[in-house]
Design an enzyme around this catalytic site. Structure first.
Site, PDB file in Angstrom:
ATOM      1  N   GLU A  20       0.849  -1.194   0.000  1.00  0.00           N
ATOM      2  CA  GLU A  20       0.000   0.000   0.000  1.00  0.00           C
ATOM      3  C   GLU A  20       0.888   1.250   0.000  1.00  0.00           C
ATOM      4  O   GLU A  20       0.394   2.360   0.114  1.00  0.00           O
ATOM      5  CB  GLU A  20      -0.986  -0.008   1.170  1.00  0.00           C
ATOM      6  CG  GLU A  20      -0.333  -0.037   2.545  1.00  0.00           C
ATOM      7  CD  GLU A  20      -0.574   1.240   3.313  1.00  0.00           C
ATOM      8  OE1 GLU A  20      -1.724   1.573   3.550  1.00  0.00           O
ATOM      9  OE2 GLU A  20       0.415   1.896   3.678  1.00  0.00           O
ATOM     10  N   CYS A  42      -3.386  -4.578   3.683  1.00  0.00           N
ATOM     11  CA  CYS A  42      -2.338  -5.456   4.208  1.00  0.00           C
ATOM     12  C   CYS A  42      -2.304  -6.839   3.571  1.00  0.00           C
ATOM     13  O   CYS A  42      -1.510  -7.671   3.996  1.00  0.00           O
ATOM     14  CB  CYS A  42      -2.487  -5.610   5.722  1.00  0.00           C
ATOM     15  SG  CYS A  42      -2.247  -4.067   6.609  1.00  0.00           S
ATOM     16  N   HIS A  60      -2.828 -12.473  10.261  1.00  0.00           N
ATOM     17  CA  HIS A  60      -2.428 -11.081  10.105  1.00  0.00           C
ATOM     18  C   HIS A  60      -2.427 -10.418  11.481  1.00  0.00           C
ATOM     19  O   HIS A  60      -3.195 -10.789  12.365  1.00  0.00           O
ATOM     20  CB  HIS A  60      -3.351 -10.331   9.145  1.00  0.00           C
ATOM     21  CG  HIS A  60      -2.981  -8.872   9.039  1.00  0.00           C
ATOM     22  ND1 HIS A  60      -1.722  -8.465   8.641  1.00  0.00           N
ATOM     23  CD2 HIS A  60      -3.665  -7.749   9.332  1.00  0.00           C
ATOM     24  CE1 HIS A  60      -1.671  -7.157   8.686  1.00  0.00           C
ATOM     25  NE2 HIS A  60      -2.822  -6.679   9.106  1.00  0.00           N
TER      26      HIS A  60
END
Ligand SMILES: [Zn+2]
Lengths: 139, 342
Positions: B80, B112, B234
């Protein structure tokens, strides 16, 4: 590395700056970096062939820069060193990932891929090698 | 079946502690450290960005795999924080590792989870024999607005995966994704810092997507959670993955190896790929790894990975980069991250 460098000259140096592509002389076995297209030792007997350097070497000497040229202000103090490559050639390059007080003559270093300079906020970013201490898993 | 032929990690060496940031904004460091389960985060050097991090990770992956980079037919960089709005990071990375010119390349963006989306694309291209090897990278140099809660976690790092069918060190047996339009976190074009839907980021975003993708993977592949030796979720902070593991009945020992955020921060697109790399650094043949990414906006990719007998020592393990640290003051950090205009 001045600003507003011509795009053509940045582009032409990509193989050398990104990958360490250079040349050697097959007649005497000397390696060059940056590339030469003629061997000053063998002259007419020069036999130039492509060669990619290992990227590893040693710090021969260095100087700490406190007053940066334009575009490098955020990095001061930084270290400019003369590095002797494993293959023999010596070159001048910036060191990275090391504090000036930790630099030593003879320190083993390797090429790291970094931003070298940028043409203001809207121009091209120029990437290439700097040298950093060789990372070892045992610490 | 496509699998991992080689992998490599990279984390910048600078760190800033939670205390150092909290002090500037008059916040209580201990309650932030407890609340987010984070001690410090990685910060890129002035001359590092997503392209340099991706390149270093890719070089490490190549030296691990020992393959000819000319065999790579596709390069995807998920991030990103691509340095350019228009000009592919993937082309520069591919050029730097000598994979050019006969190959395809593109940049991915999905908050992400762009790195795991790149892994899935490479799997499909390898399985369909479009390419021999695909290189998938997740890397970021993320920024939080000064004073925002994200400033404590937004970090830098990345990992690269060479996907192929020959001599795999781990086979990706199954993958499953779960995606919806969820406004939990975003950054509009031309804006320097992201915004987030504060409390919206937890239940309807992270927990719903990571859990749905993980449970979908288990059902699709016919796995039970007990079969997995390691779990990587994550990790936008150190707290969310632990909370999810508890809810799903996953023992915390299985999560520990791949949980890097408490020490290096959230490396965004690099987070799940780096967590997986930390597990591969110590995994043994036959062991099973479950990895599920999350990207705001929102989606999750889940993977069931079985380690093969080809796994071997990584000369540049994640822990080597995680333990290489140089601490910054907030002032130095602001200069590094271009929060101060010069
Ligand atoms: Zn010669």
């Amino acid at each position: 590395m001045p600003h507003r460098k011509s795009l053509a000259s940045i582009w032409r140096r990509i193989p050398q700056r990104y990958r360490g592509e250079s040349t050697m002389c097959l007649n005497c076995g000397r390696h060059f970096f940056p590339p030469r297209h003629f061997c000053p030792y063998c002259r007419r007997k020069s036999k130039i062939a492509p060669y990619t350097i290992s990227g590893r070497g040693k710090v021969m000497s260095y100087t700490v820069v406190h007053v940066a040229q334009e575009g490098f202000e955020r990095q001061v103090p930084y270290v400019i060193a003369i590095v002797e490559l494993e293959e023999g050639p010596k070159l001048t390059a910036q060191l990275c990932a090391v504090e000036p007080e930790d630099v030593r003559i003879g320190m083993p270093v390797e090429m790291s891929f970094r931003r070298i300079s940028e043409d203001k906020d809207d121009g091209i970013i120029h990437y290439g090698y700097k040298f950093s201490p060789i990372l070892s898993p045992k610490k | 079946m496509a699998g991992i032929v080689g992998y490599g990690a990279y984390i910048p060496r600078y760190r800033i502690k939670v205390e150092e940031i909290a002090k500037v904004w008059g916040k209580d460091a201990n309650s932030i450290k407890k609340g987010l389960n984070i001690q410090e985060k990685s910060v890129p050097a002035v001359d590092e960005d997503t392209i340099t991090i991706a390149t270093e990770a890719a070089r490490n992956a190549l030296s691990y795999a020992g393959i000819d980079p000319q065999g790579i037919g596709a390069v995807y960089v998920g991030s990103e924080s691509h340095p350019y709005a228009v000009k592919p990071s993937a082309a520069t990375v591919a050029e730097a590792i000598n994979a050019t010119p006969v190959m395809t390349a593109a940049d991915y963006e999905f908050a992400c989870k762009a790195g795991t989306a790149a892994i899935q694309t490479c799997m499909a291209m390898v399985d369909s024999n479009m390419v021999r090897y695909g290189l998938a990278i997740g890397a970021d140099t993320s920024q939080g607005r000064p004073g925002d809660a994200l400033e404590y976690t937004a970090a830098a790092g990345g990992a690269a995966y060479i996907i192929g069918k020959e001599d795999t060190i781990a086979n990706i047996e199954a993958t499953y994704s779960f995606t919806t339009d969820t406004p939990d976190f975003w950054r509009r074009a031309g804006q320097e810092y992201p915004r987030h839907g504060a409390r919206f980021t937890g239940e309807p975003a992270y927990f719903k997507h990571v859990r749905s993708a993980t449970e979908g993977l288990l059902e699709k592949g016919g796995y039970s959670l007990d079969e997995f030796d390691y779990v990587v979720f994550h990790q936008p902070n150190g707290k969310f993955p632990i909370r999810l593991a508890k809810r799903m009945g996953i023992p915390l020992e299985k999560l520990k190896v791949g949980l890097l955020t408490p020490m290096i921060g959230n490396t965004y697109s690099g987070a799940t790929p780096l967590g997986l790399a930390a597990v591969l650094d110590i995994a043994k043949p036959g062991e099973m790894i479950l990895a599920t990414s999350f990207g705001s906006g929102a989606g999750s990719d889940s993977f069931a990975i079985r380690v093969t007998e080809n796994i071997h020592k990584n000369e540049r393990p994640v822990q080597m980069y995680a333990s290489r640290t140089k601490y910054l003051s907030y002032g130095e950090y602001a200069k590094h991250r271009r929060k101060i205009r010069m």
